[in-house]
Design a protein around this motif. Structure first.
Motif, mmCIF file in Angstrom:
data_model
loop_
_atom_site.group_PDB
_atom_site.id
_atom_site.type_symbol
_atom_site.label_atom_id
_atom_site.label_comp_id
_atom_site.label_asym_id
_atom_site.label_seq_id
_atom_site.Cartn_x
_atom_site.Cartn_y
_atom_site.Cartn_z
ATOM 1 N N LYS A 119 6.426 83.410 109.989
ATOM 2 C CA LYS A 119 5.668 84.667 109.903
ATOM 3 C C LYS A 119 6.222 85.665 108.917
ATOM 4 O O LYS A 119 5.644 86.724 108.717
ATOM 5 C CB LYS A 119 5.645 85.328 111.289
ATOM 6 N N ARG A 120 7.370 85.368 108.335
ATOM 7 C CA ARG A 120 7.967 86.350 107.417
ATOM 8 C C ARG A 120 8.156 85.717 106.051
ATOM 9 O O ARG A 120 8.765 84.651 105.932
ATOM 10 C CB ARG A 120 9.309 86.827 107.965
ATOM 11 N N ILE A 164 -2.747 91.063 100.913
ATOM 12 C CA ILE A 164 -2.416 91.592 102.253
ATOM 13 C C ILE A 164 -3.480 91.237 103.307
ATOM 14 O O ILE A 164 -3.122 90.820 104.421
ATOM 15 C CB ILE A 164 -2.140 93.119 102.211
ATOM 16 N N ALA A 210 -2.730 87.851 104.462
ATOM 17 C CA ALA A 210 -1.501 87.813 105.270
ATOM 18 C C ALA A 210 -1.796 88.304 106.689
ATOM 19 O O ALA A 210 -1.346 87.697 107.670
ATOM 20 C CB ALA A 210 -0.423 88.678 104.614
ATOM 21 N N GLU A 211 -2.591 89.365 106.779
ATOM 22 C CA GLU A 211 -2.920 89.911 108.112
ATOM 23 C C GLU A 211 -3.623 88.857 108.956
ATOM 24 O O GLU A 211 -3.264 88.620 110.109
ATOM 25 C CB GLU A 211 -3.826 91.141 107.966
ATOM 26 N N VAL A 232 3.888 88.530 107.764
ATOM 27 C CA VAL A 232 4.296 89.803 107.158
ATOM 28 C C VAL A 232 5.074 89.522 105.882
ATOM 29 O O VAL A 232 5.911 88.615 105.834
ATOM 30 C CB VAL A 232 5.126 90.689 108.124
ATOM 31 N N SER A 282 -0.129 98.747 106.097
ATOM 32 C CA SER A 282 -0.360 97.553 106.916
ATOM 33 C C SER A 282 1.008 97.010 107.304
ATOM 34 O O SER A 282 1.933 97.023 106.480
ATOM 35 C CB SER A 282 -1.102 96.489 106.098
ATOM 36 N N SER A 293 1.711 94.083 107.494
ATOM 37 C CA SER A 293 1.964 92.926 106.617
ATOM 38 C C SER A 293 2.545 93.321 105.267
ATOM 39 O O SER A 293 3.046 92.474 104.538
ATOM 40 C CB SER A 293 0.670 92.134 106.406
ATOM 41 N N ASN A 294 2.436 94.591 104.906
ATOM 42 C CA ASN A 294 2.951 95.045 103.607
ATOM 43 C C ASN A 294 4.329 95.672 103.807
ATOM 44 O O ASN A 294 4.464 96.880 103.943
ATOM 45 C CB ASN A 294 1.973 96.060 103.006
ATOM 46 N N HIS A 328 11.086 94.013 107.472
ATOM 47 C CA HIS A 328 10.869 92.772 108.217
ATOM 48 C C HIS A 328 11.992 91.764 108.018
ATOM 49 O O HIS A 328 11.975 90.682 108.595
ATOM 50 C CB HIS A 328 9.552 92.130 107.786
#
Ligand code: DNO
Length: 393
Positions: free
Chosen positions: A98-99, A220, A223-224, A229, A263, A265-266, A295
């Motif tokens: 997730k990263r 982004i 990614a969301e 993220v 976000s 994710s950003n 993150h």
């Protein structure tokens, strides 16, 4: 904080079993064998992931999913590379990774001039020596008008350094700067780097920043949806190289990135050694301000010199307030826990370590990525985390 460890894949000198023995539960790795710009297929991701899970560690962070230079320039095949990037994010998300760490440095990734800087205690460290870099730029690469990007004093000092170098020194300096360091994309010969620099000539700070923000706008939302993220890695070093702009060097840069697209994710990678190479970056204040967007963390320390030179010190020595940074990160984690955030635990890795003991003379050990040096760094950092957590209870 989750303890993680960077692993370069099956040909790394360190094995996943050793990573586990070092105490890390997470691994930071990348599919470096896939050409920059191509898709990280599900199959390839699964293969790497199972090498880790078989050995009791998990793939926590993808570092780096590299960004093709065409995207940084926003020309050529950039649209296809962005589509591929999106697909890689989707595939990583499917596998629960997730990263994603990436950077937006033009031409060269992280850069040092000396990969075996002898320390007083006999171990060796990585160093960026400004006058050597300037000497390379002006006298070896012979970049047109390079001297105009430096002060008179820098030009004078570089000329002096250059006149003291023999052929072997020059070859080594060039390869340290342009052959590419571990995990960094971009390995050039002299002509290749000249052309790469040329391609970015004239883009300017505003142009590069615009291209970064356009890239974020493009990726982004994907990614969301993928549950991933992103964590942009700062420029290393955090100032212009080869007269080219850099847009992830200061608190102001980080702020502009985060504010451009609000976000989760950003996000950011807080690389203490990179941001910390500038005395005008207050790292504790940055963690306090940007905490929600951090993150991933690289914990490393450096000693700065007035001309921009620096070398990598032991993790708890040097100019960065590592204890203060960790304290601020632990506060951020407890705020996240309080808000039931799904990403409450922030992964950190001991970034780089000195070459000590037998590894010092082992050419197979990647610069900065020794086992013992990082083990020492991780153990020291773990001590700090333990002490701060205990004191807070
Ligand atoms: C160096 C690393 C860099 C970093 C990339 C991130 O040790 O921190 O190679 O992984 O710049 O994109």
């Amino acid at each position: 904080m989750q303890e993680t460890w960077r692993w370069f894949g099956p040909d790394d000198t360190v094995t996943p079993q050793q990573i586990r023995q070092a105490g890390a539960s997470g691994v930071v790795t990348a599919l470096d064998h896939i050409k920059t710009g191509e898709i990280w297929s599900l199959e390839e991701i699964k293969t790497r992931q199972s090498l880790l899970t078989q050995n009791g560690v998990e793939w926590t962070v993808a570092e780096s999913v590299p960004v093709h230079q065409d995207i940084k320039l926003r020309e050529g095949n950039y649209q296809a590379y962005i589509d591929n990037y999106r697909q890689s994010l989707v595939n990583l998300g499917k596998q629960g990774i997730k990263r994603v760490c990436y950077n937006f440095m033009p031409v060269v990734d992280w850069t040092r001039t000396n990969l075996s800087f002898e320390l007083e205690n006999g171990s060796s460290a990585l160093r960026f020596e400004m006058s050597d870099f300037v000497a390379y730029d002006i006298h070896i690469l012979e970049r047109p008008n390079a001297a105009s990007d430096y002060s008179e004093a820098q030009v004078g000092k570089a000329a002096e350094r250059f006149s003291g170098m023999d052929d072997e020194d020059k070859i080594l300096l060039e390869s340290n700067i342009i052959a590419g360091l571990p995990g960094g994309e971009g390995s050039y010969d002299r002509q290749g780097i000249r052309e790469a620099i040329e391609a970015f000539q004239g883009i300017g700070t505003a142009g590069l920043r615009r291209n970064l923000l356009s890239f974020l706008t493009d990726i982004i939302p994907t990614a969301e949806t993928a549950g991933v993220v992103l964590a942009i890695h700062p420029d290393d070093p955090p100032f212009s190289l080869f007269g080219l702009p850099r847009v992830v060097s200061t608190a102001q840069d980080a702020r502009a990135i985060i504010e451009s697209i609000p976000s989760t994710s950003n996000g950011l990678t807080m690389c203490a050694g990179s941001y910390g190479a500038r005395s005008d970056n207050d790292l504790v204040a940055m963690v306090n301000e940007f905490g929600r967007s951090i993150h991933f963390v690289h914990l490393r320390n450096i000693h700065r010199e007035t001309d921009g030179s620096f070398y990598e010190t032991q993790h708890l020595e040097g100019d960065n307030d590592i204890v203060g940074i960790i304290r601020a990160l632990l506060n951020e984690e407890s705020a996240r826990r309080h808000n039931n955030s799904p990403l409450s635990e922030i992964p950190m890795r001991p970034d780089h370590g000195h070459a000590i003991g037998d590894e010092k003379n082992d050419p197979a050990v990647r610069p900065g990525y020794s086992f013992a040096g990082r083990l020492k760094g991780l153990a020291e950092l773990r001590g700090v985390i333990h002490a701060l957590t205990t004191l807070a209870q």
